[in-house]
Design an enzyme around this catalytic site. Structure first.
Site, PDB file in Angstrom:
ATOM      1  N   HIS A  18      38.749 -36.336 -57.974  1.00  0.00           N
ATOM      2  CA  HIS A  18      38.096 -37.646 -57.824  1.00  0.00           C
ATOM      3  C   HIS A  18      38.125 -38.103 -56.371  1.00  0.00           C
ATOM      4  CE1 HIS A  18      39.510 -38.472 -62.205  1.00  0.00           C
ATOM      5  NE2 HIS A  18      38.205 -38.297 -62.247  1.00  0.00           N
ATOM      6  N   LYS A  42      40.407 -46.191 -75.639  1.00  0.00           N
ATOM      7  CA  LYS A  42      40.802 -44.846 -75.233  1.00  0.00           C
ATOM      8  C   LYS A  42      42.319 -44.710 -75.088  1.00  0.00           C
ATOM      9  CE  LYS A  42      37.452 -41.984 -72.829  1.00  0.00           C
ATOM     10  NZ  LYS A  42      37.076 -41.447 -71.502  1.00  0.00           N
ATOM     11  N   ARG A  92      32.509 -30.492 -61.217  1.00  0.00           N
ATOM     12  CA  ARG A  92      33.499 -29.462 -60.864  1.00  0.00           C
ATOM     13  C   ARG A  92      32.972 -28.076 -61.204  1.00  0.00           C
ATOM     14  NH1 ARG A  92      37.873 -32.237 -64.548  1.00  0.00           N
ATOM     15  NH2 ARG A  92      35.930 -32.229 -65.706  1.00  0.00           N
ATOM     16  N   SER A 130      42.182 -35.139 -65.194  1.00  0.00           N
ATOM     17  CA  SER A 130      43.209 -36.149 -65.473  1.00  0.00           C
ATOM     18  C   SER A 130      44.030 -35.746 -66.687  1.00  0.00           C
ATOM     19  CB  SER A 130      42.566 -37.512 -65.735  1.00  0.00           C
ATOM     20  OG  SER A 130      41.885 -37.970 -64.606  1.00  0.00           O
TER      21      SER A 130
HETATM   22  O1  PNS Z   1      35.965 -40.448 -66.023  1.00  0.00           O
HETATM   23  P1  PNS Z   1      35.054 -40.341 -67.193  1.00  0.00           P
HETATM   24  O2  PNS Z   1      35.793 -40.679 -68.458  1.00  0.00           O
HETATM   25  O3  PNS Z   1      34.335 -39.028 -67.256  1.00  0.00           O
HETATM   26  O4  PNS Z   1      33.921 -41.487 -66.975  1.00  0.00           O
HETATM   27  C1  PNS Z   1      32.931 -41.710 -67.941  1.00  0.00           C
HETATM   28  C2  PNS Z   1      32.187 -43.009 -67.638  1.00  0.00           C
HETATM   29  C3  PNS Z   1      33.164 -44.167 -67.474  1.00  0.00           C
HETATM   30  C4  PNS Z   1      31.396 -42.862 -66.379  1.00  0.00           C
HETATM   31  C5  PNS Z   1      31.228 -43.277 -68.837  1.00  0.00           C
HETATM   32  O5  PNS Z   1      31.944 -43.215 -70.035  1.00  0.00           O
HETATM   33  C6  PNS Z   1      30.543 -44.620 -68.735  1.00  0.00           C
HETATM   34  O6  PNS Z   1      29.653 -44.807 -67.933  1.00  0.00           O
HETATM   35  N1  PNS Z   1      31.003 -45.571 -69.562  1.00  0.00           N
HETATM   36  C7  PNS Z   1      30.478 -46.929 -69.560  1.00  0.00           C
HETATM   37  C8  PNS Z   1      29.573 -47.173 -70.760  1.00  0.00           C
HETATM   38  C9  PNS Z   1      28.153 -46.745 -70.479  1.00  0.00           C
HETATM   39  O7  PNS Z   1      27.548 -47.152 -69.516  1.00  0.00           O
HETATM   40  N2  PNS Z   1      27.604 -45.873 -71.392  1.00  0.00           N
HETATM   41  C10 PNS Z   1      26.231 -45.445 -71.319  1.00  0.00           C
HETATM   42  C11 PNS Z   1      25.905 -44.426 -70.251  1.00  0.00           C
HETATM   43  S1  PNS Z   1      26.860 -42.983 -70.316  1.00  0.00           S
END
Ligand code: PNS
Length: 165
Positions: A18, A42, A92, A130
Site C-alpha cells: 500500500h 468486516k 500486485r 494485510s
Molecule cells: O483494501 P480493500 O479491502 O481491497 O478495499 C476495497 C474498497 C474499500 C476500495 C472497496 O470495498 C470499496 O470501494 N468500498 C466502498 C463501497 C463502494 O463504493 N462499493 C461500490 C464500488 S466497489
C-alpha cells in the site's frame, strides 16, 4: 488544473505494498487523500481511528499534499467530497485484476467523471497482503519486510495483547 486523487482501502493494516502505491501516487497527483473504509461489518483488527493514525505516521514523509481520512459509504461519494477526479488502486498480480476491473467499472457507472488509475506495486511487495501479514504476526513470524515500522510495532503489540486474553 489541480489533480486530486483518493486512494481507498480497508488498510487493516497498511502494508508496504500500500505504502509503495501511495508513494508513487503522491508523485503523480497534486493532492492525494488516503481513504480508510470504516466497515464495522468486516470486524477489522484495528479500529478506524487506529488505522488512520498508523497511516498518517506511514505517509508523513510523502509531503503535505498527502492526507488521510476515514469514510463510510461509497468510494465515489468520498471522491466527490474531496473534489477528486481519480481513484487510485494498486495491482500486485494478475489475480488482483478481475475484482479491480469490476470495482472500476462499477465506480465508472456510478460516477463517469471519476477515473480509476492503477499503479503496479513494486515487485518485491507483490506477495504482501494485510490478511497474510496478520496471520504471520499472529504466529510470531517476521513481518518486518511486509509492513512499515509503525505498523509492525502495532501488530506485535496487538497480537501480544490478544494472546494474554
Ligand atoms: O483494501 P480493500 O479491502 O481491497 O478495499 C476495497 C474498497 C474499500 C476500495 C472497496 O470495498 C470499496 O470501494 N468500498 C466502498 C463501497 C463502494 O463504493 N462499493 C461500490 C464500488 S466497489
Amino acid at each position: 488544473m489541480t489533480r486530486i486523487a483518493v486512494f481507498p482501502g480497508s488498510f487493516d493494516p497498511m502494508t508496504n505494498a500500500h505504502l509503495d502505491v501511495a508513494r508513487r501516487a503522491s508523485g503523480l497527483f497534486d493532492r492525494l487523500v488516503v481513504g480508510v473504509l470504516n466497515n464495522p461489518k468486516k470486524a477489522p483488527l484495528f479500529a478506524i481511528e487506529e488505522r488512520v493514525a498508523l497511516i498518517e505516521r506511514c505517509v508523513a514523509d510523502l509531503g503535505p499534499h498527502v492526507s488521510v481520512d476515514a469514510f463510510d459509504g461509497l468510494t465515489v461519494d468520498f471522491a466527490r467530497h474531496h473534489d477528486a477526479g481519480f481513484i487510485v488502486r494498486g495491482l500486485r498480480a494478475v489475480s488482483d485484476f478481475e475484482a479491480e476491473l469490476q470495482m472500476a467499472l462499477t465506480n465508472r457507472k456510478l460516477a463517469p467523471e471519476i477515473d480509476t488509475t492503477f499503479l503496479m506495486t513494486a515487485l518485491e511487495y507483490g506477495y504482501v497482503s494485510s490478511s497474510l501479514t496478520k496471520e504471520v504476526a499472529r504466529f510470531g513470524g517476521d513481518i518486518g519486510p511486509m509492513v512499515p515500522g509503525p505498523v509492525a510495532e502495532a501488530l506485535v503489540r496487538r497480537m501480544a495483547a490478544e494472546a494474554r486474553v
